[in-house]
Write a protein that holds these residues in place. Sequence first.
Motif, PDB file in Angstrom:
ATOM      1  N   MET A  12       1.258  -1.446  -0.199  1.00 43.92           N
ATOM      2  CA  MET A  12      -0.751   0.089  -0.354  1.00 43.92           C
ATOM      3  C   MET A  12       1.090   1.258  -0.389  1.00 43.92           C
ATOM      4  O   MET A  12       0.120   2.152  -0.676  1.00 43.92           O
ATOM      5  N   ARG A  13       1.992   1.145   0.916  1.00 47.11           N
ATOM      6  CA  ARG A  13       3.076   2.432   0.785  1.00 47.11           C
ATOM      7  C   ARG A  13       3.419   2.322  -0.754  1.00 47.11           C
ATOM      8  O   ARG A  13       3.451   3.857  -1.021  1.00 47.11           O
ATOM      9  N   LEU A  14       3.725   1.847  -1.681  1.00 41.35           N
ATOM     10  CA  LEU A  14       4.078   1.675  -2.199  1.00 41.35           C
ATOM     11  C   LEU A  14       3.477   2.960  -3.724  1.00 41.35           C
ATOM     12  O   LEU A  14       3.711   3.600  -4.691  1.00 41.35           O
ATOM     13  N   GLY A  15       1.974   1.984  -3.588  1.00 39.34           N
ATOM     14  CA  GLY A  15       0.760   2.513  -4.129  1.00 39.34           C
ATOM     15  C   GLY A  15       0.811   4.012  -4.054  1.00 39.34           C
ATOM     16  O   GLY A  15       0.539   5.036  -4.470  1.00 39.34           O
ATOM     17  N   ALA A  16       0.893   4.680  -2.882  1.00 39.60           N
ATOM     18  CA  ALA A  16       0.483   5.767  -1.894  1.00 39.60           C
ATOM     19  C   ALA A  16       1.235   6.847  -2.639  1.00 39.60           C
ATOM     20  O   ALA A  16       1.091   7.462  -3.185  1.00 39.60           O
ATOM     21  N   ALA A  51      -2.874  -3.608  -6.923  1.00 34.24           N
ATOM     22  CA  ALA A  51      -3.192  -4.345  -7.611  1.00 34.24           C
ATOM     23  C   ALA A  51      -1.129  -4.125  -8.367  1.00 34.24           C
ATOM     24  O   ALA A  51      -1.203  -2.744  -7.630  1.00 34.24           O
ATOM     25  N   GLY A  52      -0.636  -4.783  -8.168  1.00 37.16           N
ATOM     26  CA  GLY A  52       0.990  -4.542  -8.679  1.00 37.16           C
ATOM     27  C   GLY A  52       1.849  -3.836  -9.230  1.00 37.16           C
ATOM     28  O   GLY A  52      -0.002  -3.924 -10.535  1.00 37.16           O
ATOM     29  N   VAL A  53       2.555  -3.484  -9.802  1.00 36.13           N
ATOM     30  CA  VAL A  53       3.379  -2.833 -10.975  1.00 36.13           C
ATOM     31  C   VAL A  53       4.216  -3.136 -11.211  1.00 36.13           C
ATOM     32  O   VAL A  53       5.264  -3.544 -10.311  1.00 36.13           O
ATOM     33  N   SER A  54       4.481  -3.314 -12.105  1.00 36.94           N
ATOM     34  CA  SER A  54       5.906  -3.624 -13.256  1.00 36.94           C
ATOM     35  C   SER A  54       7.514  -2.657 -12.898  1.00 36.94           C
ATOM     36  O   SER A  54       7.061  -1.021 -12.955  1.00 36.94           O
ATOM     37  N   GLU A  55       7.929  -2.988 -12.420  1.00 39.30           N
ATOM     38  CA  GLU A  55       9.311  -2.406 -13.206  1.00 39.30           C
ATOM     39  C   GLU A  55       8.854  -0.977 -14.194  1.00 39.30           C
ATOM     40  O   GLU A  55       9.527   0.493 -13.964  1.00 39.30           O
ATOM     41  N   GLU A  56       8.938  -1.650 -15.351  1.00 40.58           N
ATOM     42  CA  GLU A  56       8.918  -0.666 -16.730  1.00 40.58           C
ATOM     43  C   GLU A  56       8.336   0.008 -16.674  1.00 40.58           C
ATOM     44  O   GLU A  56       8.111   1.375 -16.721  1.00 40.58           O
ATOM     45  N   ARG A  57       6.851  -0.063 -15.388  1.00 39.35           N
ATOM     46  CA  ARG A  57       5.464   0.682 -15.486  1.00 39.35           C
ATOM     47  C   ARG A  57       6.096   1.583 -14.104  1.00 39.35           C
ATOM     48  O   ARG A  57       5.220   3.526 -14.455  1.00 39.35           O
ATOM     49  N   VAL A  58       6.630   1.544 -13.108  1.00 35.26           N
ATOM     50  CA  VAL A  58       6.738   2.501 -11.966  1.00 35.26           C
ATOM     51  C   VAL A  58       7.618   3.728 -12.662  1.00 35.26           C
ATOM     52  O   VAL A  58       7.597   4.810 -12.400  1.00 35.26           O
ATOM     53  N   LEU A  72      15.139   8.244  -5.315  1.00 33.60           N
ATOM     54  CA  LEU A  72      13.723   7.330  -5.389  1.00 33.60           C
ATOM     55  C   LEU A  72      13.350   6.650  -6.174  1.00 33.60           C
ATOM     56  O   LEU A  72      11.942   5.281  -5.115  1.00 33.60           O
ATOM     57  N   ILE A  73      13.306   6.836  -6.987  1.00 34.12           N
ATOM     58  CA  ILE A  73      12.641   6.250  -8.102  1.00 34.12           C
ATOM     59  C   ILE A  73      13.352   4.601  -8.206  1.00 34.12           C
ATOM     60  O   ILE A  73      12.357   3.097  -8.477  1.00 34.12           O
ATOM     61  N   ASP A  74      14.687   4.631  -7.790  1.00 31.40           N
ATOM     62  CA  ASP A  74      15.004   2.893  -7.961  1.00 31.40           C
ATOM     63  C   ASP A  74      14.322   2.881  -6.061  1.00 31.40           C
ATOM     64  O   ASP A  74      14.850   1.054  -6.756  1.00 31.40           O
ATOM     65  N   ALA A  75      14.561   3.209  -5.633  1.00 25.79           N
ATOM     66  CA  ALA A  75      13.277   2.332  -4.612  1.00 25.79           C
ATOM     67  C   ALA A  75      12.174   1.850  -4.444  1.00 25.79           C
ATOM     68  O   ALA A  75      11.752   0.993  -3.879  1.00 25.79           O
ATOM     69  N   LEU A  76      11.118   2.795  -5.261  1.00 26.43           N
ATOM     70  CA  LEU A  76      10.326   2.647  -5.498  1.00 26.43           C
ATOM     71  C   LEU A  76      10.271   1.186  -6.180  1.00 26.43           C
ATOM     72  O   LEU A  76       9.296   0.402  -6.190  1.00 26.43           O
ATOM     73  N   VAL A  77      11.100   1.248  -7.676  1.00 27.00           N
ATOM     74  CA  VAL A  77      11.258  -0.257  -8.421  1.00 27.00           C
ATOM     75  C   VAL A  77      12.063  -1.452  -7.262  1.00 27.00           C
ATOM     76  O   VAL A  77      11.109  -2.586  -7.442  1.00 27.00           O
ATOM     77  N   ALA A  78      12.131  -1.210  -6.828  1.00 28.08           N
ATOM     78  CA  ALA A  78      13.039  -2.223  -5.604  1.00 28.08           C
ATOM     79  C   ALA A  78      11.732  -2.785  -4.817  1.00 28.08           C
ATOM     80  O   ALA A  78      11.293  -3.666  -4.076  1.00 28.08           O
ATOM     81  N   MET A  79      10.812  -1.689  -4.019  1.00 24.82           N
ATOM     82  CA  MET A  79       9.778  -2.139  -3.808  1.00 24.82           C
ATOM     83  C   MET A  79       8.109  -2.968  -4.352  1.00 24.82           C
ATOM     84  O   MET A  79       8.341  -3.465  -3.839  1.00 24.82           O
ATOM     85  N   ALA A  80       8.489  -2.208  -5.357  1.00 27.71           N
ATOM     86  CA  ALA A  80       7.693  -2.898  -7.035  1.00 27.71           C
ATOM     87  C   ALA A  80       7.876  -4.598  -7.234  1.00 27.71           C
ATOM     88  O   ALA A  80       7.419  -5.613  -7.148  1.00 27.71           O
ATOM     89  N   THR A  81       9.803  -4.693  -6.936  1.00 24.72           N
ATOM     90  CA  THR A  81      10.146  -6.239  -7.709  1.00 24.72           C
ATOM     91  C   THR A  81      10.358  -6.954  -6.444  1.00 24.72           C
ATOM     92  O   THR A  81      10.578  -8.445  -7.188  1.00 24.72           O
TER      93      THR A  81
END
Length: 283
Positions: A12-16, A51-58, A72-81
């Motif tokens: 939920m934090r990733l989505g937020a 719903a999940g989200v891919s690295e490409e979409r992030v 920050l973007i790399d950290a969000l990608v890490a959370m997503a994957t």
Amino acid sequence: MATRRHPTARQMRLGAELRKLREAAGLKGAEAAALLGVNSTQMSQIESGVAGVSEERVRRLAANYACTNAELIDALVAMATDRTRGWWEEYKGVLPAAHLDLAELDHHARFRHDVAVNHLPGLFQTEAYAHALFSYMNPEFPESEVEHRVSHRMKRKVIIDGPDPIPYETLIHEAALRIRVAGRAAFRTQLARVLEMSEADHVTVRVIPFALDDFAGAGSAMVHLGGAVRPLDTVVRDAPHGTAFIDSEAQLEHFRKLFRRVREASLTPVRSRDLIHQLTKEL
């Protein structure tokens, strides 16, 4: 796009965070959905963690939101994957979801700061202390429920007891060092445990003494967990109907300042150990 019935606090934090980036860019949900080629419902599910989200979409969203914070973007990608299935998974369906979410937050934290007011920090608690605490706070629980909570609490200590401990600082009010949650002998062992941990290089223990002027406290116990980057920090506090996970930047900064203020009022680590030694002798 697969959906989740019960997203974790981390999901939920990733989505937020993706929603915050969108709002900062001044885009509506429908506009962001169009950028990904999904509908508004699917975009809402991504931003709620359902719903999940891919690295490409992030990365595509971040680019369209004009986000230039690469860390920050790399950290969000890490959370997503991230596909970690930690030890806390064994408690799914056994303990409330907040217990699992806390353990997962601990696992990914870069550091942890606690303010303990009435009870000693969970990461320091012995089995006897934790058992006495859970039994007292939840007298209607059968023994099996208490044992699940105790074993979960003991395993959470891996973040400071394990092979790769994180920096940990705790500010403990003298009240928590005097309230005998367990019996005299068990509490003496508990204080010895606090002293033992205070000697570790990665642990800092400071006591907030009773004999302190102009001190109004921190309101209640507080946990501040360091994220992969500063904007992803989380503050955890007890709320009337459960555990509250705080992630707005304004609130995070408020609690950072509050922690620093309480720290400044606390005893030094050396004086804190002296006081705990004194309390141990009184037992």
